[in-house]
Design a protein around this motif. Structure first.
Motif, PDB file in Angstrom:
ATOM      1  N   GLU A   4       0.941  -1.280  -0.020  1.00  0.00           N
ATOM      2  CA  GLU A   4      -0.086  -0.067  -0.024  1.00  0.00           C
ATOM      3  C   GLU A   4       0.747   1.510  -0.041  1.00  0.00           C
ATOM      4  O   GLU A   4       0.188   2.360  -0.482  1.00  0.00           O
ATOM      5  CB  GLU A   4      -0.941  -0.113   1.165  1.00  0.00           C
ATOM      6  CG  GLU A   4      -1.860  -1.057   1.265  1.00  0.00           C
ATOM      7  CD  GLU A   4      -3.018  -0.886  -0.011  1.00  0.00           C
ATOM      8  OE1 GLU A   4      -3.378   0.281  -0.228  1.00  0.00           O
ATOM      9  OE2 GLU A   4      -3.269  -2.027  -0.340  1.00  0.00           O
ATOM     10  N   PRO A   6       1.246   9.124  -8.147  1.00  0.00           N
ATOM     11  CA  PRO A   6       0.287   9.210  -7.431  1.00  0.00           C
ATOM     12  C   PRO A   6      -0.431   7.800  -7.270  1.00  0.00           C
ATOM     13  O   PRO A   6      -0.261   7.046  -7.978  1.00  0.00           O
ATOM     14  CB  PRO A   6      -0.805  10.062  -7.988  1.00  0.00           C
ATOM     15  CG  PRO A   6       0.011  11.010  -8.876  1.00  0.00           C
ATOM     16  CD  PRO A   6       0.988  10.027  -9.679  1.00  0.00           C
ATOM     17  N   GLN A   7      -0.678   7.524  -6.046  1.00  0.00           N
ATOM     18  CA  GLN A   7      -1.180   6.155  -5.693  1.00  0.00           C
ATOM     19  C   GLN A   7      -2.258   5.475  -6.499  1.00  0.00           C
ATOM     20  O   GLN A   7      -2.443   4.304  -6.786  1.00  0.00           O
ATOM     21  CB  GLN A   7      -1.437   5.957  -4.130  1.00  0.00           C
ATOM     22  CG  GLN A   7      -0.326   5.865  -3.497  1.00  0.00           C
ATOM     23  CD  GLN A   7      -0.526   5.389  -1.848  1.00  0.00           C
ATOM     24  OE1 GLN A   7      -1.671   5.704  -1.507  1.00  0.00           O
ATOM     25  NE2 GLN A   7       0.116   4.661  -1.310  1.00  0.00           N
ATOM     26  N   HIS A   8      -3.373   6.398  -6.950  1.00  0.00           N
ATOM     27  CA  HIS A   8      -4.452   6.133  -7.806  1.00  0.00           C
ATOM     28  C   HIS A   8      -3.958   5.601  -9.204  1.00  0.00           C
ATOM     29  O   HIS A   8      -4.751   5.174  -9.993  1.00  0.00           O
ATOM     30  CB  HIS A   8      -5.541   7.006  -7.655  1.00  0.00           C
ATOM     31  CG  HIS A   8      -5.176   8.451  -8.283  1.00  0.00           C
ATOM     32  ND1 HIS A   8      -4.445   9.353  -7.392  1.00  0.00           N
ATOM     33  CD2 HIS A   8      -5.278   8.861  -9.302  1.00  0.00           C
ATOM     34  CE1 HIS A   8      -4.406  10.442  -8.013  1.00  0.00           C
ATOM     35  NE2 HIS A   8      -4.812  10.307  -9.214  1.00  0.00           N
ATOM     36  N   HIS A   9      -2.997   5.850  -9.533  1.00  0.00           N
ATOM     37  CA  HIS A   9      -2.248   5.417 -10.774  1.00  0.00           C
ATOM     38  C   HIS A   9      -1.821   4.139 -10.816  1.00  0.00           C
ATOM     39  O   HIS A   9      -1.420   3.402 -11.731  1.00  0.00           O
ATOM     40  CB  HIS A   9      -1.139   6.454 -11.658  1.00  0.00           C
ATOM     41  CG  HIS A   9      -1.730   7.486 -11.633  1.00  0.00           C
ATOM     42  ND1 HIS A   9      -0.880   8.392 -12.851  1.00  0.00           N
ATOM     43  CD2 HIS A   9      -2.656   8.496 -11.516  1.00  0.00           C
ATOM     44  CE1 HIS A   9      -1.598   9.622 -13.056  1.00  0.00           C
ATOM     45  NE2 HIS A   9      -2.651   9.467 -12.252  1.00  0.00           N
ATOM     46  N   TRP A  10      -1.322   3.563  -9.524  1.00  0.00           N
ATOM     47  CA  TRP A  10      -0.721   2.331  -9.131  1.00  0.00           C
ATOM     48  C   TRP A  10      -1.464   1.093  -9.750  1.00  0.00           C
ATOM     49  O   TRP A  10      -0.755   0.307 -10.448  1.00  0.00           O
ATOM     50  CB  TRP A  10      -0.468   2.111  -7.944  1.00  0.00           C
ATOM     51  CG  TRP A  10       0.762   2.826  -7.162  1.00  0.00           C
ATOM     52  CD1 TRP A  10       1.133   4.037  -7.791  1.00  0.00           C
ATOM     53  CD2 TRP A  10       1.258   2.782  -5.855  1.00  0.00           C
ATOM     54  NE1 TRP A  10       2.236   4.550  -7.059  1.00  0.00           N
ATOM     55  CE2 TRP A  10       2.184   4.012  -5.743  1.00  0.00           C
ATOM     56  CE3 TRP A  10       0.987   2.077  -4.780  1.00  0.00           C
ATOM     57  CZ2 TRP A  10       2.803   4.176  -4.665  1.00  0.00           C
ATOM     58  CZ3 TRP A  10       1.744   2.265  -3.623  1.00  0.00           C
ATOM     59  CH2 TRP A  10       2.555   3.383  -3.650  1.00  0.00           C
ATOM     60  N   ARG A  11      -2.792   1.084  -9.737  1.00  0.00           N
ATOM     61  CA  ARG A  11      -3.542  -0.088  -9.929  1.00  0.00           C
ATOM     62  C   ARG A  11      -4.558   0.490 -11.092  1.00  0.00           C
ATOM     63  O   ARG A  11      -5.697   0.961 -10.687  1.00  0.00           O
ATOM     64  CB  ARG A  11      -4.177  -0.493  -8.893  1.00  0.00           C
ATOM     65  CG  ARG A  11      -3.099  -1.306  -8.046  1.00  0.00           C
ATOM     66  CD  ARG A  11      -3.780  -2.041  -6.707  1.00  0.00           C
ATOM     67  NE  ARG A  11      -2.678  -2.497  -5.801  1.00  0.00           N
ATOM     68  CZ  ARG A  11      -2.019  -1.874  -5.198  1.00  0.00           C
ATOM     69  NH1 ARG A  11      -2.239  -0.700  -4.760  1.00  0.00           N
ATOM     70  NH2 ARG A  11      -0.872  -2.305  -4.308  1.00  0.00           N
ATOM     71  N   ASN A  12      -4.554   0.203 -12.195  1.00  0.00           N
ATOM     72  CA  ASN A  12      -5.565   0.285 -13.094  1.00  0.00           C
ATOM     73  C   ASN A  12      -5.789  -1.074 -13.733  1.00  0.00           C
ATOM     74  O   ASN A  12      -5.240  -1.452 -14.822  1.00  0.00           O
ATOM     75  CB  ASN A  12      -5.466   1.337 -14.265  1.00  0.00           C
ATOM     76  CG  ASN A  12      -6.406   1.459 -15.135  1.00  0.00           C
ATOM     77  OD1 ASN A  12      -7.285   0.694 -15.169  1.00  0.00           O
ATOM     78  ND2 ASN A  12      -6.543   2.866 -15.417  1.00  0.00           N
ATOM     79  N   PHE A  59      -6.056   8.419 -17.497  1.00  0.00           N
ATOM     80  CA  PHE A  59      -6.077   9.264 -16.201  1.00  0.00           C
ATOM     81  C   PHE A  59      -6.334  10.743 -16.679  1.00  0.00           C
ATOM     82  O   PHE A  59      -5.997  11.338 -17.945  1.00  0.00           O
ATOM     83  CB  PHE A  59      -4.497   9.326 -15.637  1.00  0.00           C
ATOM     84  CG  PHE A  59      -4.225   7.908 -15.293  1.00  0.00           C
ATOM     85  CD1 PHE A  59      -4.544   7.312 -14.184  1.00  0.00           C
ATOM     86  CD2 PHE A  59      -3.157   7.246 -16.067  1.00  0.00           C
ATOM     87  CE1 PHE A  59      -4.512   6.157 -14.041  1.00  0.00           C
ATOM     88  CE2 PHE A  59      -2.680   5.973 -15.672  1.00  0.00           C
ATOM     89  CZ  PHE A  59      -3.328   5.481 -14.812  1.00  0.00           C
ATOM     90  N   SER A  63      -4.699  14.653 -12.675  1.00  0.00           N
ATOM     91  CA  SER A  63      -4.182  13.701 -12.142  1.00  0.00           C
ATOM     92  C   SER A  63      -2.541  13.341 -12.643  1.00  0.00           C
ATOM     93  O   SER A  63      -1.828  13.041 -11.969  1.00  0.00           O
ATOM     94  CB  SER A  63      -4.800  12.186 -12.341  1.00  0.00           C
ATOM     95  OG  SER A  63      -4.129  10.973 -12.124  1.00  0.00           O
TER      96      SER A  63
END
Length: 137
Positions: free
Chosen positions: A18, A59-65, A115, A119
């Motif tokens: 995380e 940014p963390q929300h880019h880590w998992r797609n 994104f 972002s």
């Protein structure tokens, strides 16, 4: 569980962390656990660490797609299976690079955004990345 499945699970656990610190810690633990039995793997992992884990600077929300990553990974898998045996590491690098370049061109031509512009603005500039500062410093 077969040895390759354990290895895949161990490597996958790096990317399931995380925080950037947890990712680095798990990567280092995995490399250390391989060092005794597979010295070349440890050397390879230490050399590739910053390249493989570069995503942690985003940014963390880019880590998992999962959709995006899944499609790209499946296309790489499909193409490498088709070739089967590669004469050397450079051949693999060229093939995977070509797949990624093709995917990028596809996204550019379609005008798709995975994104938002806001972002993407949160991504640090190359000169501000800690790794680059350390190597230039």
């Amino acid at each position: 569980m077969c040895p390759s499945a354990r290895g895949t699970a161990a490597l996958s656990s790096v990317f399931a962390q995380e925080s950037a610190g947890e990712i680095l810690s798990r990567w280092d633990d995995l490399a250390a656990s391989l060092a005794e039995r597979f010295p070349k793997a440890d050397e390879l992992m230490n050399g590739a660490r910053e390249d493989v884990l570069a995503f942690r600077h985003f940014p963390q929300h880019h880590w998992r797609n999962p959709n995006l990553l899944g499609r790209v990974k499946e296309e790489i898998k499909r193409r490498t299976r088709f070739v089967g045996i590669f004469p050397n590491d450079d051949a693999i690098t060229r093939l995977v690079g070509a797949v990624l370049l093709e995917q990028n061109e596809h996204w550019q031509l379609e005008g798709r955004r995975m994104f938002s512009a806001e972002s993407m603005a949160a991504i640090p500039e190359l000169k501000n990345l800690p790794v680059l500062q350390d190597s230039l410093g």
